[in-house]
Structure formats: structure tokens, C-alpha cells
Design a protein around this motif. Structure first.
Motif, PDB file in Angstrom:
ATOM      1  N   TRP A  31       0.839  -1.207   0.000  1.00 55.70           N
ATOM      2  CA  TRP A  31       0.000   0.000   0.000  1.00 55.70           C
ATOM      3  C   TRP A  31       0.872   1.253   0.000  1.00 55.70           C
ATOM      4  CZ3 TRP A  31      -5.345  -0.792   2.487  1.00 55.70           C
ATOM      5  CH2 TRP A  31      -6.204   0.240   2.147  1.00 55.70           C
TER       6      TRP A  31
ATOM      7  N   THR B 143       2.582   1.891  -3.773  1.00 58.17           N
ATOM      8  CA  THR B 143       1.861   1.993  -5.042  1.00 58.17           C
ATOM      9  C   THR B 143       2.271   3.277  -5.740  1.00 58.17           C
ATOM     10  OG1 THR B 143       0.061   3.124  -3.948  1.00 58.17           O
ATOM     11  CG2 THR B 143      -0.172   0.747  -4.224  1.00 58.17           C
ATOM     12  N   LEU B 144       2.010   3.326  -7.035  1.00 59.72           N
ATOM     13  CA  LEU B 144       2.362   4.538  -7.785  1.00 59.72           C
ATOM     14  C   LEU B 144       1.667   5.754  -7.194  1.00 59.72           C
ATOM     15  CD1 LEU B 144       2.306   3.220 -11.437  1.00 59.72           C
ATOM     16  CD2 LEU B 144       4.273   3.943 -10.100  1.00 59.72           C
ATOM     17  N   ALA B 145       0.406   5.572  -6.772  1.00 61.24           N
ATOM     18  CA  ALA B 145      -0.341   6.701  -6.217  1.00 61.24           C
ATOM     19  C   ALA B 145       0.330   7.231  -4.955  1.00 61.24           C
ATOM     20  CB  ALA B 145      -1.771   6.269  -5.922  1.00 61.24           C
ATOM     21  N   THR B 146       0.663   6.328  -4.026  1.00 63.54           N
ATOM     22  CA  THR B 146       1.316   6.766  -2.801  1.00 63.54           C
ATOM     23  C   THR B 146       2.672   7.384  -3.107  1.00 63.54           C
ATOM     24  OG1 THR B 146       0.348   4.795  -1.843  1.00 63.54           O
ATOM     25  CG2 THR B 146       1.814   6.059  -0.439  1.00 63.54           C
TER      26      THR B 146
ATOM     27  N   MET C 182       2.388  10.828  -4.512  1.00 63.28           N
ATOM     28  CA  MET C 182       2.062  11.762  -3.437  1.00 63.28           C
ATOM     29  C   MET C 182       3.317  12.073  -2.625  1.00 63.28           C
ATOM     30  SD  MET C 182      -1.600  10.647  -1.915  1.00 63.28           S
ATOM     31  CE  MET C 182      -1.346  11.164  -0.232  1.00 63.28           C
TER      32      MET C 182
ATOM     33  N   CYS D 126       1.459   6.149   5.524  1.00 63.98           N
ATOM     34  CA  CYS D 126       0.544   5.206   4.897  1.00 63.98           C
ATOM     35  C   CYS D 126       0.755   3.798   5.455  1.00 63.98           C
ATOM     36  CB  CYS D 126       0.772   5.230   3.389  1.00 63.98           C
ATOM     37  SG  CYS D 126      -0.277   4.095   2.506  1.00 63.98           S
TER      38      CYS D 126
ATOM     39  N   ILE E 233      -3.685  -5.434  -5.047  1.00 63.48           N
ATOM     40  CA  ILE E 233      -3.197  -4.067  -5.221  1.00 63.48           C
ATOM     41  C   ILE E 233      -1.914  -4.044  -6.045  1.00 63.48           C
ATOM     42  CG2 ILE E 233      -2.315  -2.026  -4.038  1.00 63.48           C
ATOM     43  CD1 ILE E 233      -4.102  -2.769  -1.689  1.00 63.48           C
ATOM     44  N   ALA E 234      -0.997  -4.960  -5.713  1.00 61.20           N
ATOM     45  CA  ALA E 234       0.297  -4.941  -6.392  1.00 61.20           C
ATOM     46  C   ALA E 234       0.235  -5.665  -7.723  1.00 61.20           C
ATOM     47  CB  ALA E 234       1.355  -5.600  -5.510  1.00 61.20           C
TER      48      ALA E 234
ATOM     49  N   GLN F  91       7.016  -3.845  -6.394  1.00 64.84           N
ATOM     50  CA  GLN F  91       6.993  -2.396  -6.572  1.00 64.84           C
ATOM     51  C   GLN F  91       8.272  -1.787  -6.016  1.00 64.84           C
ATOM     52  OE1 GLN F  91       2.143  -2.152  -6.169  1.00 64.84           O
ATOM     53  NE2 GLN F  91       3.393  -1.522  -4.461  1.00 64.84           N
ATOM     54  N   ILE F  92       9.015  -1.131  -6.877  1.00 63.91           N
ATOM     55  CA  ILE F  92      10.299  -0.563  -6.472  1.00 63.91           C
ATOM     56  C   ILE F  92      10.076   0.806  -5.823  1.00 63.91           C
ATOM     57  CG2 ILE F  92      12.591   0.121  -7.283  1.00 63.91           C
ATOM     58  CD1 ILE F  92      12.492  -2.565  -8.275  1.00 63.91           C
TER      59      ILE F  92
END
Lengths: 322, 344
Positions: free
Chosen positions: A78, A81-84, A87, A99, A140-141, A146-147
Motif C-alpha cells: 500500500w 503503489t504509484l499513487a502513494t 504523493m 501510509c 493491489i500490487a 513495486q520498487i
């Protein structure tokens, strides 16, 4: 009597860890007994260590949590993620940390509410969370790794302060905080009372359900912290993070001398338990031994450590009180 | 009063969780299945309609996810192929029931990457007896009656490729007494043992042995832990072969954290991450374990049902057994392999 037997329990662990170090130094020489190697062991111990300290509270309070590994995985996913991450790019990497902590604490809250107010056995609730949280992490992933792109984050947590790695400092802070909370506060005394006899605690006027919920939130928070540490160590967030943490953490807690049925807990013992396991892996790797032998040795050491501990505690009990 | 505070705190925590709904991952990577760019043959022209059932393990690992993605993408390229995909599972009995469903549905062919070759042999034999063409992918059945054609990667060959390349490095760099280390995957799996055997055998060819060996779990986290310990065990390394590029992300994180780069770092499987590192000079090489096997399995199944052969072979029938090569990708040929690199 309790303080005497407690000290002796810890003594048993210190002896076990000491023996392990002697074996390490004898077989691997300077490669084992070096500052670098010590820091490597501590760094490896730090992530599972934080989870284990949290686990100490839940077990002491008469519960169990099988979902810690899954919560670590979900928090790490979580928070990456690209969104986090975008941000975090716009603001600061603290967003990722926040987060992860929120997701961890949130999962803990769900566990706690279901156990305390839903009256479902903790084993069942957290088994459900184990499946659910890891599944959600995979969704989600999308089962990708996710790097973490924020170099500031990696450098901060991967760095050192006065020669001590930040991860080790975090572990030390969590352990110290845990010790104070369990041994020096009302919160800790309530935890022990509720774990020992929840009915008596309730009759004595303690808010058992609320306290139990808080214990799971605390452990969830610890999982969130562990997720942040893992993200820094591996520079990734993935749904495979935290594999079998539940077993490692419970093993460390029980070896440490916390009673699996609740009512007695020791943060120092837990920390020693974690260190024993990590040092064991390190000594084996330094000696180039294969993983199957390691697994056998791990099993033997669990039994030996607990036996040693019981013997010493019993002897202390006899000579002290009766 | 404290009760109220607690409820407030709870509500706040729930609300902020909802606010941090950062679960979006939208800009997904490019669709795989670009293919090796081989010339088209008359075989590709539309023919008899073929229904193919595909079943594989749960995609909990980058390579396995790539297997599935390549397979579904390949099937879409053919207008005469209808692909039925059973949900991936790591439970042999679940997979058996998937195959039984395919048999009941009377599909023309089944492409099967078993969770465990031996456990799926009897149901695959049953499918063959029901007149369904079975193509066995990657993990072999224990009976040759269970499949018409078998297509697999070469785990032993992967070790051999890595070992041979390591020997080449020792020779080229004139390393007198090289320290060679191996970071294996899950030690209990036969594929890991095959890879290690191949590596050791190839090293024997240049009078070298594996000096240090650790094993991880095919996950990033385990790769990091194994590598961190390995670096402590060996103050100086010359060559490191890591079996799996998925766990390689963790292995590299450990190398970077310890600021160690005195050695040649060879990977395995051929992920896009690894290939990008090779291009950037942060990794020496990786040995491919093709993630396109199931996609090729689907192509073969189509040809078998349409009774066509392989266009580049004189023989009119599809071969019984195809073993894929395990090439070494280095900076000199990485561009050729990059389209086949999978995102992990």
C-alpha cells in the motif's frame, strides 16, 4: 520469587546466545567477531524484532496474531503503489511511512474489534486476516514487485547515525518503548492482568474489550513499522514480504519466556529470542552450511533454549520462595 | 470520557485509512507477448477452430505471472483459438479438478503447467485417453502417455550456462584464485538442485568450485537476507550467481547497501529489471529461463489439433519433446532479449 525466576529465565537465554557466539567466533574467527558482522546481524534482526516486540503484547494479553506477515506485506504494498509514491514525490517520503503505519494499525484495529467485540477466537480472526490481507496485497500490487523510487527514503532508513544503522536504532527504540510500556505503566500492568485472568480483570473494573483491541492495534502498528523497514532494506514493496513472520515472531516470543497462554511477558526475552535466531542463521552462513542443516539446528535450539530456561527458572523458584 | 476518546480515535483512524486509498497502480507496464520477432509462416494463417484449456500455478512470482501473460497474449493473436484459462493454483487437487472440467467440456487441447508433474500425471493421461491433445509445460509428467508433446526450460542447462560464463570471466579477467558464490532459490525444489548441479559441473570444466552457497526463497526479502549474510561470510567475492531475478531485486539491494561491487553479478530467469541493470552496467549478465514456454505450448497445441507440423522442420509432425535453450544475456546482446524480459 517472580523477579528472581524472571532474571534466571533471561540468564538462560543470555547463556544460549553466548554459546552461539562462542561457536561463531571459534568457527568463523574474525569474520564473525567483527563490528561489521555484528551490525549485519542486528540489521537482519531489526525487522522481525519489531514485529516480535508487538507480538509480545498480544500474547501477554492472552491473544495470538497469525496475520502479522500478511499485514507487513499489505502495508509495504500500500505504501509503495504509484499513487502513494507520487504523493510522496510531491510532498515528502513521510507520506509513505504514514501510509504504512496507518494500514498496519488499521488491520490491527479490525483484528482487535473482531476479537474483543465480535467475540471470535483470535486464532480464527487473525487466520482470516492472514488470508485476506495477503490477498488484498496481491490484488493491489497485481503480484508485481513495486520498487521504491524515493532515494531520500532509502538513504534515510538505509543510513547510519553515529555508526549505528537507522534500522537498528528503530528496533532499539521500539524495544525500549515496549519494555517501558509493559513494565513501568498502568497499560502494561493491565495487559498482564487481562492475560492472566480476563474474568478477574473485568470484575476488578478493567475495560477488557477496549484494552484487548488496543493490543492488536499496537501490534498492527509494529507491523507497519516493520513494513517501512523492509521497504528500506529491500527497496521494494511486494505481496511476498513478511513470509512466515507469524511463526518466527511467535517462536521468538515463546523462547523469550512469554507465556503462550498469557499473563506473563518479557520484552527483553523476546529481543534475545530474535537475536538467537538471527545469529544462528549468520553463523551457519559464515560456515557455508546448507539450509536443511540450518532447519534441523533451529528445531533443536528451540527445544534446548526452552528446556534450559525452565530448568533455571525452576531452580530459582525452589531456592527462592519455598 | 475515555470511552468517547477511544471511539473518536477509532473513527479518525478509519477515516484516514479511507482517505489514504492509495491503492491505484494505473500506469501499468506494456503488455508482454511482443514475441521473439520470428518470421511468420503459412502455419499462422487461420485454420480449424481450436479450443484450448490452459492451467498453471498461481502467479505469485514474477516469472509465473509472465508465463500466464505471455500465454493469454499469444492466444489472442490467433483468430481460430479460443483460450479457456483455469484460475492459477498451487494446490494439486484443485488443478486436477480444473483439468477434469476441461475434459467434461470436451476442449480440443489442454496446455498444462502442473504444480507438481507427478501429481497431475494421471488426470493428464485421462485427458489423452479422452482424445484431448495434452501439451506439458515446464514440469514434466512421470509418464510419457500423459502428454503428446512436452516443452520445457532447461534448469540443468541454466546452471551450465551460468557456470560456463563464469569460467569465461575467470579466464578473461585472469583471476588467479577466484571466490565463486551461489545464491540458490528454494533448496527443496528439484529445479534448484538441477541448477546447482549444472553450475558445479560447468565450473569443474575450468577447475573451479562453488566456494560459498546460500539459499533464498524466490522472494525479494529472502534474497536480501541471504545476500547480506553472504557478503559478511566472504569479505571478497569474484563471481556471484543468483538463481532468480525476482529474488535478485533483494540481492541487489543488499549489494548496494553494503556498497560492494567488486564482483561479477550473474542473474537467472531474465527479468526486465535484470536486463535494465545489465544495460546500465549494474549487473554483468543473466541466464534466461524462458517465460514464453506456455505461450509456445499454446502455439504447439494449435498446430497439433490442426494437424500441422513445425514449418522449419522437414518432419510433418510436431516433435514429442522440445527443450528450450538457456542463453546468457550480457550488455552486448541485451537489446535482443529485452522484449522477452518480464516485469517482476
Amino acid at each position: 520469587m517472580t523477579s528472581g525466576s524472571k532474571a534466571n529465565r533471561t540468564l538462560g537465554l543470555v547463556i544460549a546466545l553466548g554459546l552461539l557466539c562462542v561457536v561463531g567466533a571459534a568457527t568463523a574467527g574474525e569474520r564473525f567477531a567483527s563490528v561489521d558482522n555484528l551490525l549485519t546481524v542486528l540489521r537482519l534482526a531489526s525487522v522481525i524484532g519489531v514485529v516480535s516486540v508487538g507480538m509480545t503484547f498480544v500474547i501477554t494479553g492472552g491473544g495470538i496474531d497469525l496475520s502479522v506477515g500478511a499485514i507487513v506485506a499489505l502495508s509495504s504494498v500500500w505504501a509503495t503503489t504509484l499513487a502513494t509514491q507520487s504523493m510522496a514525490e510531491d510532498f515528502h517520503w513521510i507520506v509513505m511511512v504514514g501510509c504504512a503505519l496507518l494500514v498496519g494499525a488499521g488491520c490491527g484495529l479490525v483484528n482487535g474489534l473482531l476479537v474483543a467485540y465480535g467475540k471470535i477466537a483470535p486464532f480464527i480472526v487473525t487466520l482470516a486476516m492472514l488470508a485476506g490481507a495477503r490477498g488484498l496485497a496481491e490484488i493491489i500490487a497485481n503480484r508485481r514487485t513495486q520498487i521504491v523510487r524515493d532515494q531520500g527514503f532509502v538513504e534515510f532508513f538505509g543510513g547510519s547515525v553515529l555508526g549505528v544503522p537507522v534500522l537498528v536504532l528503530v528496533f532499539a527504540l521500539v524495544a525500549a518503548g515496549g519494555w517501558v510500556l509493559l513494565n513501568r505503566t498502568t497499560f502494561g500492568r493491565r495487559t498482564l492482568a487481562i492475560g492472566g485472568n480476563p474474568e478477574a480483570a473485568r470484575l476488578a473494573g478493567l475495560k477488557v474489550a477496549r484494552h484487548t483491541t488496543l493490543l492488536y492495534v499496537l501490534l498492527g502498528l509494529a507491523c507497519g513499522i516493520a513494513a517501512v523497514m523492509l521497504m528500506a532494506r529491500t527497496t521494494t514493496g511486494t505481496s511476498t514480504h513478511g513470509g512466515l513472520y507469524e511463526l518466527d515472531a511467535i517462536a521468538a516470543v515463546v523462547i523469550g519466556g512469554t507465556l503462550l497462554s498469557g499473563g506473563r511477558g518479557t520484552v527483553v526475552g523476546t529481543v534475545l529470542g530474535v537475536l538467537i535466531f538471527t545469529t544462528l542463521t549468520n553463523v551457519f552462513t559464515l560456515n557455508n552450511l546448507d539450509t536443511s542443516t540450518q532447519a534441523v539446528a533451529k528445531g533443536v535450539i528451540i527445544v534446548v533454549a526452552v528446556l534450559l530456561q525452565q530448568r533455571l527458572a525452576n531452580r530459582a523458584g525452589e531456592s527462592h520462595a519455598r | 470520557m475515555p470511552g468517547k476518546a477511544f471511539r473518536l480515535a477509532t473513527a479518525a483512524a478509519v477515516a484516514s485509512l479511507a482517505l489514504t486509498a492509495c491503492t491505484s497502480n494505473t500506469p501499468s507496464g506494456p503488455a508482454p507477448g511482443a514475441g521473439g520477432g520470428n518470421a511468420a509462416s503459412p502455419n499462422d494463417g487461420p485454420g480449424k477452430k481450436v479450443t484450448i484449456g490452459f492451467s498453471g500455478p498461481a502467479a505469485d512470482h514474477g516469472w509465473l505471472a509472465a508465463i500466464n501473460n505471455f500465454a493469454t497474449a499469444e492466444a489472442k493473436k490467433y483468430s481460430d483459438v479460443t483460450l479457456r484459462v483455469a484460475e492459477g493454483t498451487n494446490d494439486a487437487s484443485m488443478q486436477i479438478s480444473h483439468i477434469e472440467t476441461f475434459i467434461n467440456d470436451k476442449v480440443d487441447a489442454i496446455v498444462l503447467l502442473p504444480t507438481d508433474g507427478a501429481a497431475l500425471t494421471s488426470v493428464a493421461t485421462k485427458a489423452m485417453q479422452a482424445g484431448i491433445t495434452v501439451v506439458n509445460v515446464d514440469r514434466e509428467f512421470s509418464s510419457s502417455f500423459a502428454a503428446r508433446t512436452t516443452i520445457l526450460g532447461d534448469n540443468y542447462g541454466m546452471g551450465v550456462s551460468a557456470g560456463t560464463y563464469a569460467c569465461q570471466l575467470v579466464k578473461d579477467k585472469k583471476i588467479a584464485d577466484p571466490v565463486i558464490a551461489e545464491i540458490a532459490g528454494i533448496d527443496a525444489l528439484p529445479l534448484t538442485q538441477d541448477r546447482s548441479r549444472g553450475f558445479a559441473d560447468a565450473l569443474k570444466g575450468c577447475q573451479q568450485t562453488v566456494d560459498r552457497r546460500v539459499a533464498a526463497q524466490f522472494t525479494v526479502e529472502s534474497g536480501e537476507a541471504a545476500a547480506a549474510n553472504l557478503l559478511q561470510a566472504a569479505p571478497k567475492l569474484d563471481i556471484v550467481w543468483n538463481h532468480d531475478d525476482d529474488q535478485g531485486v533483494g540481492v541487489k539491494a543488499a549489494f548496494d547497501a553494503a556498497k560492494r561491487a567488486e564482483f561479477s553479478f550473474i542473474g537467472g530467469a531474465g527479468s526486465a529489471n535484470a536486463m535494465r541493470w545489465i544495460k546500465a552496467g549494474q549487473m554483468t549478465a543473466t541466464v534466461i529461463y524462458p517465460p514464453t514456454q506456455a505461450a509456445d505450448g499454446i502455439r504447439l497445441a494449435r498446430l497439433l489439433v490442426q494437424q500441422k507440423g513445425l514449418s522449419d522442420l522437414l518432419q510433418v509432425e510436431v516433435p514429442r519433446r522440445i527443450v528450450l535453450n538457456a542463453p546468457v544475456v550480457t550488455s552486448s546482446n541485451v537489446d535482443k532479449y529485452l522484449p522477452l524480459g518480464f516485469e517482476s
